[in-house]
Design an enzyme around this catalytic site. Sequence first.
Site, PDB file in Angstrom:
ATOM      1  N   ASN A  23     -13.084  -0.306 -53.559  1.00  0.00           N
ATOM      2  CA  ASN A  23     -11.746  -0.874 -53.609  1.00  0.00           C
ATOM      3  C   ASN A  23     -11.652  -1.840 -54.795  1.00  0.00           C
ATOM      4  OD1 ASN A  23      -9.203  -1.428 -52.283  1.00  0.00           O
ATOM      5  ND2 ASN A  23     -10.065  -3.342 -51.524  1.00  0.00           N
ATOM      6  N   ASP A  56       1.119  -5.667 -52.364  1.00  0.00           N
ATOM      7  CA  ASP A  56       2.125  -6.722 -52.274  1.00  0.00           C
ATOM      8  C   ASP A  56       2.600  -6.983 -53.706  1.00  0.00           C
ATOM      9  OD1 ASP A  56      -0.371  -9.302 -51.420  1.00  0.00           O
ATOM     10  OD2 ASP A  56       0.020  -8.315 -53.338  1.00  0.00           O
ATOM     11  N   GLU A  78     -14.132  -4.713 -55.260  1.00  0.00           N
ATOM     12  CA  GLU A  78     -13.962  -5.302 -56.600  1.00  0.00           C
ATOM     13  C   GLU A  78     -15.266  -5.347 -57.404  1.00  0.00           C
ATOM     14  OE1 GLU A  78     -12.015  -9.007 -55.763  1.00  0.00           O
ATOM     15  OE2 GLU A  78     -10.411  -8.032 -54.667  1.00  0.00           O
ATOM     16  N   HIS A 121      -2.068  -5.363 -55.857  1.00  0.00           N
ATOM     17  CA  HIS A 121      -1.463  -6.717 -55.929  1.00  0.00           C
ATOM     18  C   HIS A 121      -0.698  -6.759 -57.251  1.00  0.00           C
ATOM     19  CE1 HIS A 121      -3.584  -8.128 -52.419  1.00  0.00           C
ATOM     20  NE2 HIS A 121      -4.738  -7.771 -52.936  1.00  0.00           N
ATOM     21  N   GLU A 160      -3.921  -2.769 -50.484  1.00  0.00           N
ATOM     22  CA  GLU A 160      -3.530  -4.183 -50.356  1.00  0.00           C
ATOM     23  C   GLU A 160      -2.189  -4.480 -51.035  1.00  0.00           C
ATOM     24  OE1 GLU A 160      -6.660  -6.859 -51.505  1.00  0.00           O
ATOM     25  OE2 GLU A 160      -8.254  -5.561 -50.747  1.00  0.00           O
TER      26      GLU A 160
HETATM   27  O1  G3I Z   1      -9.296 -20.561 -41.887  1.00  0.00           O
HETATM   28  C1  G3I Z   1      -9.463 -21.657 -42.820  1.00  0.00           C
HETATM   29  C2  G3I Z   1      -8.796 -22.903 -42.282  1.00  0.00           C
HETATM   30  O2  G3I Z   1      -9.470 -23.322 -41.084  1.00  0.00           O
HETATM   31  C3  G3I Z   1      -8.871 -24.016 -43.341  1.00  0.00           C
HETATM   32  O3  G3I Z   1      -8.170 -25.161 -42.874  1.00  0.00           O
HETATM   33  C4  G3I Z   1      -8.233 -23.510 -44.633  1.00  0.00           C
HETATM   34  C5  G3I Z   1      -8.273 -24.531 -45.747  1.00  0.00           C
HETATM   35  O4  G3I Z   1      -9.573 -24.580 -46.261  1.00  0.00           O
HETATM   36  O5  G3I Z   1      -8.953 -22.332 -45.080  1.00  0.00           O
HETATM   37  C6  G3I Z   1      -8.827 -21.271 -44.141  1.00  0.00           C
HETATM   38  O6  G3I Z   1      -9.537 -20.159 -44.615  1.00  0.00           O
HETATM   39  C7  G3I Z   1      -8.855 -19.499 -45.686  1.00  0.00           C
HETATM   40  C8  G3I Z   1      -8.711 -18.008 -45.289  1.00  0.00           C
HETATM   41  O7  G3I Z   1      -8.121 -17.267 -46.371  1.00  0.00           O
HETATM   42  C9  G3I Z   1      -7.857 -17.823 -44.059  1.00  0.00           C
HETATM   43  O8  G3I Z   1      -6.519 -18.139 -44.333  1.00  0.00           O
HETATM   44  C10 G3I Z   1      -9.722 -19.605 -46.921  1.00  0.00           C
HETATM   45  O9  G3I Z   1      -9.754 -20.953 -47.348  1.00  0.00           O
HETATM   46  C11 G3I Z   1      -9.140 -18.739 -48.022  1.00  0.00           C
HETATM   47  O10 G3I Z   1     -10.041 -18.704 -49.133  1.00  0.00           O
HETATM   48  C12 G3I Z   1      -8.966 -17.305 -47.530  1.00  0.00           C
HETATM   49  O11 G3I Z   1      -8.341 -16.590 -48.573  1.00  0.00           O
HETATM   50  C13 G3I Z   1      -8.379 -15.171 -48.401  1.00  0.00           C
HETATM   51  C14 G3I Z   1      -9.050 -14.581 -49.644  1.00  0.00           C
HETATM   52  O12 G3I Z   1      -8.987 -13.157 -49.628  1.00  0.00           O
HETATM   53  C15 G3I Z   1     -10.528 -14.960 -49.710  1.00  0.00           C
HETATM   54  O13 G3I Z   1     -11.197 -14.407 -48.589  1.00  0.00           O
HETATM   55  C16 G3I Z   1      -6.949 -14.674 -48.259  1.00  0.00           C
HETATM   56  O14 G3I Z   1      -6.414 -15.091 -47.016  1.00  0.00           O
HETATM   57  C17 G3I Z   1      -6.915 -13.149 -48.366  1.00  0.00           C
HETATM   58  O15 G3I Z   1      -5.567 -12.685 -48.395  1.00  0.00           O
HETATM   59  C18 G3I Z   1      -7.608 -12.707 -49.640  1.00  0.00           C
HETATM   60  O16 G3I Z   1      -7.610 -11.304 -49.654  1.00  0.00           O
HETATM   61  C19 G3I Z   1      -8.200 -10.706 -50.835  1.00  0.00           C
HETATM   62  C20 G3I Z   1      -8.938  -9.470 -50.388  1.00  0.00           C
HETATM   63  O17 G3I Z   1      -9.915  -9.821 -49.407  1.00  0.00           O
HETATM   64  C21 G3I Z   1      -9.559  -8.756 -51.587  1.00  0.00           C
HETATM   65  N1  G3I Z   1      -8.530  -8.444 -52.587  1.00  0.00           N
HETATM   66  C22 G3I Z   1      -7.759  -9.622 -53.019  1.00  0.00           C
HETATM   67  C23 G3I Z   1      -7.103 -10.300 -51.822  1.00  0.00           C
HETATM   68  C24 G3I Z   1      -6.226 -11.458 -52.262  1.00  0.00           C
HETATM   69  O18 G3I Z   1      -7.008 -12.467 -52.848  1.00  0.00           O
END
Ligand code: G3I
Length: 349
Positions: free
Chosen positions: A189, A261, A144, A229, A259
Site C-alpha cells: 500500500n 480522502d 508505504e 490521499h 485510503e
Molecule cells: O489515541 C491518542 C490519544 O489518547 C492522545 O491524547 C492523542 C494526542 O497525542 O493521540 C492519540 O493517538 C493518535 C491516533 O492517531 C489516534 O487518533 C496519534 O497521536 C496519531 O499519531 C494517530 O495518527 C494516525 C496516523 O495514521 C499515525 O498512525 C491517524 O489517525 C491515521 O489517520 C493515520 O493514517 C495513515 C495510515 O495509517 C497510512 N497512510 C496515511 C494515513 C494518514 O496519515
Amino acid sequence: MLGALGTGTLPYLAALPAYAKTPAMAAIPYGAAVRTDPLYDDPAYKKAILDHCQIIVGEGGLKWIDLRPDRHIFDFTQPDRQLAFAEEHGLEMRGHTLIWYGAMPEWTETIASAEEARFELVSHIETVVGRYRGRIRSWDVCNEPIADNPTRDAPIRDSVWQRHLGRDYIELALRTTAAIDPDARLVINDYDIEQATDSGRAKRKAFLDLVRDLKARDVPLHAVGLQGHIRPDIPIDRSGLTAFVAELDAMGLGVLVTELDVIDDSLPGPVAERDAAVAAVAKEFLEAIGAACRPEAVVTWGISDRFTWVPIWFTRGDGMPNRPLPLDADYQKKPMMQVIEDFTRSFNQ
Ligand code: G3I
C-alpha cells in the site's frame, strides 16, 4: 447502499474476502476506515457505516504503536472489537498494517541487528496474522515502502526494517504472511502515486520495479493499494495513473483504493463549492484507475468529516473544519459519496 456480501454468495470461493471474489456483475465494494469507540457508542456513526459499507479497516489498532506497548505484550483490544463489529454485521475487515515505518513504539528503536529485526518482523506477523487467520483476509502487509523521492539507488524508504534487512524485508514480510495464512490477500500500500510531479512519476516507476521484481521471484503478492490521499493543489496524472494501473493489471495484480480522502486545505471556503471540488477530484482519481482495471474495493479513510486525520497536518487558513470525506460531520451524504456510489455501480454489467 449495498448491504454486506455473505460468503454464501459464491461458496466455492469462501476462502477469499467477499469483495475479492465479487462477481463481475456486482458493484465494487465500498468501505471506510473506522475508529473503534464510536462503532459502539455513537449510533449515528454505526448507522452510517452499516448503511454504506461492506468493508471496514481500523484507522488504528493494528499498528505496532497500538498493538505492542512493549516488546513482550500484544494488546489486541482494538482490532478484536473492530473485527467483532465486522463479523456481527457481515462486513469484511482489512488489516492495516503489518509492517510500516510509522506509528512504531519507542522500544523498536532498540532493534540493533539484522537478526533482531528479522526476529521481530517474523514473530510479529506470525502472532498477528495467526490470531486473525481466515477472519481478516486482506492485509496491508507493507505500508508505504517506496521512498518519497525514490532514486535508482535508493527506491525504498528508510525504516528500521530497511536499515537492518535492506529491501528484502518486503519479501520476508510477504512470505511470512503467506505462510501463516495462505488464503489471505497480500497487499502493498502506498500514497501520492497519482501525482503529476517528478516525485509522483518516480514513485510509480519505483513501485512497478518493486512489484515486477517480487512477481519475477514468485514472492506472494496479490494486489496493490493506492491510498488516494488526494491533494487538489497537485494535479492528478490521469494518463500516468491509468498506465500504472494497466501495468499492474497486466502482471495479474489486483488494485484497491485503500485510503481515499481529499485534503481540502487549499480549496475555497464556501461549503457547496468546496464539496463539489472534493467530489470532482475524487471522481478524476477513481476514473483514472477504473479506465484500466476493475478495482477490488474503494475504501475511504474515514466516512465522516467528524473523524478525520486531515486537520492533524492540513488545517485550513480560514479556520473552517476540513471536509475531506463522503459524509459530513452530521453523517449527511455529500457529492463525494454520490461519486463513489456512481463509480462502484458503474462496473455492474
Ligand atoms: O489515541 C491518542 C490519544 O489518547 C492522545 O491524547 C492523542 C494526542 O497525542 O493521540 C492519540 O493517538 C493518535 C491516533 O492517531 C489516534 O487518533 C496519534 O497521536 C496519531 O499519531 C494517530 O495518527 C494516525 C496516523 O495514521 C499515525 O498512525 C491517524 O489517525 C491515521 O489517520 C493515520 O493514517 C495513515 C495510515 O495509517 C497510512 N497512510 C496515511 C494515513 C494518514 O496519515
